[in-house]
Design an enzyme around this catalytic site. Sequence first.
Site, PDB file in Angstrom:
ATOM      1  N   ASP A 100      11.773 -48.139  -3.521  1.00 21.23           N
ATOM      2  CA  ASP A 100      11.181 -46.843  -3.174  1.00 21.23           C
ATOM      3  C   ASP A 100      12.095 -46.151  -2.173  1.00 21.23           C
ATOM      4  OD1 ASP A 100       9.024 -47.144  -4.825  1.00 21.23           O
ATOM      5  OD2 ASP A 100       7.518 -47.271  -3.234  1.00 21.23           O
ATOM      6  N   HIS A 102       9.114 -47.511   4.998  1.00 19.06           N
ATOM      7  CA  HIS A 102       8.266 -48.557   5.550  1.00 19.06           C
ATOM      8  C   HIS A 102       9.045 -49.486   6.478  1.00 19.06           C
ATOM      9  CE1 HIS A 102       5.247 -48.028   1.981  1.00 19.06           C
ATOM     10  NE2 HIS A 102       5.381 -46.955   2.737  1.00 19.06           N
ATOM     11  N   HIS A 156      -0.229 -44.498 -10.560  1.00 19.83           N
ATOM     12  CA  HIS A 156      -1.390 -45.356 -10.300  1.00 19.83           C
ATOM     13  C   HIS A 156      -2.380 -45.083 -11.418  1.00 19.83           C
ATOM     14  CE1 HIS A 156       0.077 -44.560  -6.163  1.00 19.83           C
ATOM     15  NE2 HIS A 156      -0.315 -45.778  -5.904  1.00 19.83           N
ATOM     16  N   GLU A 198      10.497 -50.256   0.483  1.00 22.75           N
ATOM     17  CA  GLU A 198      10.506 -48.804   0.689  1.00 22.75           C
ATOM     18  C   GLU A 198      11.228 -48.490   1.999  1.00 22.75           C
ATOM     19  OE1 GLU A 198       7.100 -46.264  -0.077  1.00 22.75           O
ATOM     20  OE2 GLU A 198       7.436 -45.238   1.840  1.00 22.75           O
ATOM     21  N   ASP A 211       3.797 -42.400   8.688  1.00 28.97           N
ATOM     22  CA  ASP A 211       4.415 -42.512   7.359  1.00 28.97           C
ATOM     23  C   ASP A 211       4.793 -41.114   6.858  1.00 28.97           C
ATOM     24  OD1 ASP A 211       5.051 -43.418   4.819  1.00 28.97           O
ATOM     25  OD2 ASP A 211       2.976 -43.441   4.148  1.00 28.97           O
ATOM     26  N   ASP A 248       7.300 -40.105   4.518  1.00 26.76           N
ATOM     27  CA  ASP A 248       7.646 -39.926   3.093  1.00 26.76           C
ATOM     28  C   ASP A 248       8.505 -38.683   2.861  1.00 26.76           C
ATOM     29  OD1 ASP A 248       6.377 -42.246   2.274  1.00 26.76           O
ATOM     30  OD2 ASP A 248       4.494 -41.255   1.822  1.00 26.76           O
ATOM     31  N   GLU A 269       5.149 -54.523  -2.392  1.00 27.35           N
ATOM     32  CA  GLU A 269       5.666 -53.517  -1.461  1.00 27.35           C
ATOM     33  C   GLU A 269       5.029 -53.685  -0.084  1.00 27.35           C
ATOM     34  OE1 GLU A 269       5.401 -49.515  -2.936  1.00 27.35           O
ATOM     35  OE2 GLU A 269       5.576 -48.650  -0.936  1.00 27.35           O
ATOM     36  N   ASP A 322      -4.068 -41.838 -10.844  1.00 31.01           N
ATOM     37  CA  ASP A 322      -3.271 -40.606 -10.893  1.00 31.01           C
ATOM     38  C   ASP A 322      -3.387 -40.025 -12.298  1.00 31.01           C
ATOM     39  OD1 ASP A 322      -2.272 -41.288  -8.402  1.00 31.01           O
ATOM     40  OD2 ASP A 322      -0.396 -42.095  -9.205  1.00 31.01           O
TER      41      ASP A 322
HETATM   42  C1  GLT Z   1       1.235 -44.675  -1.542  1.00 35.67           C
HETATM   43  C2  GLT Z   1       2.175 -45.426  -0.651  1.00 35.67           C
HETATM   44  C3  GLT Z   1       3.414 -45.798  -1.335  1.00 35.67           C
HETATM   45  C4  GLT Z   1       3.218 -46.754  -2.453  1.00 35.67           C
HETATM   46  C5  GLT Z   1       2.452 -46.195  -3.564  1.00 35.67           C
HETATM   47  C6  GLT Z   1       2.171 -47.276  -4.574  1.00 35.67           C
HETATM   48  S1  GLT Z   1       1.049 -45.326  -3.094  1.00 35.67           S
HETATM   49  O1  GLT Z   1       1.695 -43.360  -1.702  1.00 35.67           O
HETATM   50  O2  GLT Z   1       2.450 -44.637   0.502  1.00 35.67           O
HETATM   51  O3  GLT Z   1       4.370 -46.293  -0.455  1.00 35.67           O
HETATM   52  O4  GLT Z   1       4.482 -47.077  -2.989  1.00 35.67           O
HETATM   53  O5  GLT Z   1       0.899 -47.782  -4.478  1.00 35.67           O
HETATM   54 MN    MN Z   2       6.144 -46.718  -1.686  1.00 32.94          MN
HETATM   55 MN    MN Z   3       5.537 -44.406   2.312  1.00 34.69          MN
END
Ligand code: GLT
Ligand code: MN
Ligand code: MN
Length: 388
Positions: free
Chosen positions: A246, A221, A55, A218, A256, A258, A182, A58
């Site tokens: 992603d 998501h 970003h 993603e 979320d 991740d 996204e 970042d």
């Molecule tokens: C953030 C989000 C991600 C996105 C990123 C891009 S930022 O961490 O959770 O899923 O891909 O803006």
């Molecule tokens: Mn993402």
């Molecule tokens: Mn995420």
Amino acid sequence: MADYQPHPQHKFTFGLWTVGNPGGDPFGKAVRKALSPVEIVQLLSEVGAWGVNFHDNDLVPIEATPAERDRIVKDFKQVLNDTGLVVPMATTNLFYDPAFRDGAFTSNDPKVRAYALHKTMRAMDLGVELGAQTYVFWGGREGTESDAGKNALDAGKRFREALNFLCEYALDNQYDLKFALEAKPNEPRGDIYLPTTGAMLGFIATLDHPEMVGVNPEMAHEHMAGLNFMHAVAQAWDAGKLFHIDLNDQNYARYDQDLRFGSQSIKQAFFLVKFLEDVGYAGARHFDAHAYRTDNLDGVKAFAKGCMRTYLVLKEKAAQFKADPEIQALLAQINADDGSVAQFSGKYSADKAKSLKAYEFDRVALGQRGQPYEQLDQLTIDLLLGVR
Ligand code: GLT
Ligand code: MN
Ligand code: MN
């Protein structure tokens, strides 16, 4: 057996915000030291990644002066040069600063919408300067908690207008840049507009330059929404819109998370990798995840290596699936076609429709045919568990 070592041709990438995540969450502060962009690139190089994404903020803090920006960009270019890492994707942070508390492109405040465009154009300049060819739009704050104050139709129009403006900006500047939208169903907003990859695909068709815009699905998501990620990716691929991806993981129906790719949903991750490899997806494999908050720097490295290793293991499993005679025999049986209705397939014609309507089907026999999916799935499970 393969060594599962990442190589540049695998196109594995990480965002600065992924391995750079210091482990803060809504209930606790950071637990790891913040790494500079240069240190992050060095770490990614050490673990064997091909590229790094970022970003705008970042890399360049939002308060940086022009002189600071120039110094940071110079140092970053130098470390890219030293390590050979590339920047395939860049994006804008349109969610962290309080100015974006009610969204960016869909904010009810016209000044915020204008600022979001201003910030994105500058961030596009930065991304292009560093070599990015994909530009991601994740509208984390583009949503509502209550629909009493924001009109969903206006929000859609504003988002469309913003993307049309930014496509023209890219064209005007002759940027070799594609946009990838996204989706995410919720978090940080109660509900985020265009919550799934499928919704994004529908929206893209309404833009002035749909050919410039695709998606960045993603895994986590779609899982948050309880959906089948591979199906979403397949739809995007079929539409020629899989511009980026992603990869991470996520327990269904949670916040979320991740998580490290393949750490939670092995079977879903397998079918996803199999899909990408089968169709020959040639883009970056971006791991948008971060290490557990419990871990220190060695854990961050283990996390990054683990994402890539699991991808390569699953890629090998996909090749085994293809080469397995028992699995392939079952697939042949499942897809068997005696050709007896071939005359009805393909394009419509009035004659075809007429003869199909007149054709006598043995409906009862159709209903008696079972499929050996239990057997095939168990073979898949055996293969994934390493006993095959
Ligand atoms: C953030 C989000 C991600 C996105 C990123 C891009 S930022 O961490 O959770 O899923 O891909 O803006
Ligand atoms: Mn993402
Ligand atoms: Mn995420």
